[in-house]
Scaffold this motif. Structure first.
Motif, mmCIF file in Angstrom:
data_model
loop_
_atom_site.group_PDB
_atom_site.id
_atom_site.type_symbol
_atom_site.label_atom_id
_atom_site.label_comp_id
_atom_site.label_asym_id
_atom_site.label_seq_id
_atom_site.Cartn_x
_atom_site.Cartn_y
_atom_site.Cartn_z
ATOM 1 N N UNK A 104 -14.930 8.385 13.567
ATOM 2 C CA UNK A 104 -13.903 7.390 13.842
ATOM 3 C C UNK A 104 -12.543 7.716 13.271
ATOM 4 N N UNK A 105 -11.889 6.677 12.754
ATOM 5 C CA UNK A 105 -10.538 6.790 12.207
ATOM 6 C C UNK A 105 -10.588 6.486 10.713
ATOM 7 N N UNK A 106 -9.672 7.125 9.973
ATOM 8 C CA UNK A 106 -9.622 6.924 8.528
ATOM 9 C C UNK A 106 -8.167 6.867 8.088
ATOM 10 N N UNK A 107 -7.870 5.965 7.160
ATOM 11 C CA UNK A 107 -6.539 5.881 6.565
ATOM 12 C C UNK A 107 -6.594 6.642 5.256
ATOM 13 N N UNK A 108 -5.764 7.646 5.135
ATOM 14 C CA UNK A 108 -5.706 8.480 3.949
ATOM 15 C C UNK A 108 -4.423 8.184 3.192
ATOM 16 N N UNK A 109 -4.519 7.560 2.055
ATOM 17 C CA UNK A 109 -3.309 7.172 1.307
ATOM 18 C C UNK A 109 -2.818 8.262 0.396
ATOM 19 N N UNK A 115 3.284 14.440 14.944
ATOM 20 C CA UNK A 115 2.614 15.623 15.487
ATOM 21 C C UNK A 115 1.738 16.300 14.423
ATOM 22 N N UNK A 116 2.002 16.011 13.154
ATOM 23 C CA UNK A 116 1.225 16.553 12.033
ATOM 24 C C UNK A 116 0.581 15.379 11.286
ATOM 25 N N UNK A 117 -0.493 14.864 11.833
ATOM 26 C CA UNK A 117 -1.133 13.658 11.306
ATOM 27 C C UNK A 117 -1.720 13.926 9.923
ATOM 28 N N UNK A 118 -1.320 13.078 8.959
ATOM 29 C CA UNK A 118 -1.819 13.194 7.591
ATOM 30 C C UNK A 118 -2.325 11.869 7.029
ATOM 31 N N UNK A 119 -1.948 10.769 7.647
ATOM 32 C CA UNK A 119 -2.304 9.460 7.105
ATOM 33 C C UNK A 119 -3.340 8.713 7.940
ATOM 34 N N UNK A 120 -3.167 8.684 9.232
ATOM 35 C CA UNK A 120 -4.061 7.959 10.137
ATOM 36 C C UNK A 120 -4.869 9.003 10.900
ATOM 37 N N UNK A 121 -5.971 9.387 10.298
ATOM 38 C CA UNK A 121 -6.728 10.567 10.712
ATOM 39 C C UNK A 121 -7.862 10.221 11.665
ATOM 40 N N UNK A 131 0.861 -1.171 0.000
ATOM 41 C CA UNK A 131 0.000 0.000 0.000
ATOM 42 C C UNK A 131 0.906 1.233 0.000
ATOM 43 N N UNK A 132 0.955 1.984 -1.086
ATOM 44 C CA UNK A 132 1.833 3.154 -1.137
ATOM 45 C C UNK A 132 1.234 4.345 -0.379
ATOM 46 N N UNK A 133 2.033 4.936 0.477
ATOM 47 C CA UNK A 133 1.664 6.161 1.180
ATOM 48 C C UNK A 133 2.658 7.244 0.767
ATOM 49 N N UNK A 134 2.476 8.446 1.244
ATOM 50 C CA UNK A 134 3.285 9.558 0.767
ATOM 51 C C UNK A 134 4.784 9.382 0.978
ATOM 52 N N UNK A 135 5.217 8.895 2.110
ATOM 53 C CA UNK A 135 6.657 8.797 2.386
ATOM 54 C C UNK A 135 7.124 7.376 2.704
ATOM 55 N N UNK A 136 6.200 6.410 2.568
ATOM 56 C CA UNK A 136 6.572 5.026 2.872
ATOM 57 C C UNK A 136 5.649 4.071 2.119
ATOM 58 N N UNK A 137 6.039 2.821 2.130
ATOM 59 C CA UNK A 137 5.201 1.752 1.587
ATOM 60 C C UNK A 137 4.822 0.834 2.728
ATOM 61 N N UNK A 138 3.542 0.509 2.826
ATOM 62 C CA UNK A 138 3.085 -0.448 3.832
ATOM 63 C C UNK A 138 3.012 -1.811 3.181
ATOM 64 N N UNK A 139 3.800 -2.734 3.672
ATOM 65 C CA UNK A 139 3.749 -4.108 3.208
ATOM 66 C C UNK A 139 2.974 -4.889 4.266
ATOM 67 N N UNK A 140 1.664 -4.988 4.056
ATOM 68 C CA UNK A 140 0.807 -5.623 5.057
ATOM 69 C C UNK A 140 0.978 -7.140 5.080
ATOM 70 N N UNK A 141 1.427 -7.725 3.992
ATOM 71 C CA UNK A 141 1.665 -9.168 3.979
ATOM 72 C C UNK A 141 2.850 -9.534 4.873
ATOM 73 N N UNK A 142 3.905 -8.751 4.799
ATOM 74 C CA UNK A 142 5.103 -9.012 5.603
ATOM 75 C C UNK A 142 5.094 -8.266 6.935
ATOM 76 N N UNK A 143 4.179 -7.322 7.073
ATOM 77 C CA UNK A 143 4.070 -6.582 8.325
ATOM 78 C C UNK A 143 5.202 -5.600 8.543
ATOM 79 N N UNK A 144 5.560 -4.852 7.495
ATOM 80 C CA UNK A 144 6.627 -3.856 7.624
ATOM 81 C C UNK A 144 6.238 -2.552 6.946
ATOM 82 N N UNK A 145 6.811 -1.478 7.463
ATOM 83 C CA UNK A 145 6.727 -0.160 6.861
ATOM 84 C C UNK A 145 8.085 0.078 6.214
ATOM 85 N N UNK A 146 8.093 0.354 4.914
ATOM 86 C CA UNK A 146 9.344 0.592 4.193
ATOM 87 C C UNK A 146 9.441 2.071 3.833
#
Length: 98
Positions: free
Chosen positions: A93-98, A82-88, A1-16
């Motif tokens: 509730x909560x929202x993931x913004x990619x 401190x400047x939340x942009x992805x996990x809002x 899952x591509x995010x602004x400054x990292x890639x979330x690899x949910x299968x392997x459970x890592x933030x790259x």
């Protein structure tokens, strides 16, 4: 899952991080929470739904597990927690913004 400054690899459970720095491990619960939010994006997901579907709790009134996990995840996926942009947090509730 591509995010602004990292890639979330949910299968392997890592933030790259895109800057090539060391990948950050996610706990099983963090991975499940992110997957649940990603599947429902861009709609917000209530805290009660997260507690029920991700944690399996029927009575969520006293548990801080969701809030604690969200806070910990922000330190792992946000460029600046401190400047939340992805996990809002928003009404509903909560929202993931990619």
């Amino acid at each position: 899952l591509p995010l602004t400054h990292c890639l979330l690899d949910l299968e392997r459970g890592v933030v790259r991080p895109r800057d090539g720095s060391t990948p950050i491990r996610l706990t099983t619960r963090e991975r499940e929470l992110l997957r649940f939010l990603a599947e429902r994006s861009p709609a917000p997901v209530s805290r009660d739904d997260l507690m029920s579907k991700v944690w399996g709790y029927a009575d969520t009134a006293l548990s801080r597990a969701c809030d604690t996990t969200i806070r910990r995840l922000r330190t792992k996926i946000e460029a600046d927690p401190a400047q939340v942009r992805l996990l809002i947090t928003e009404p509903g509730g909560y929202r993931l913004s990619a």
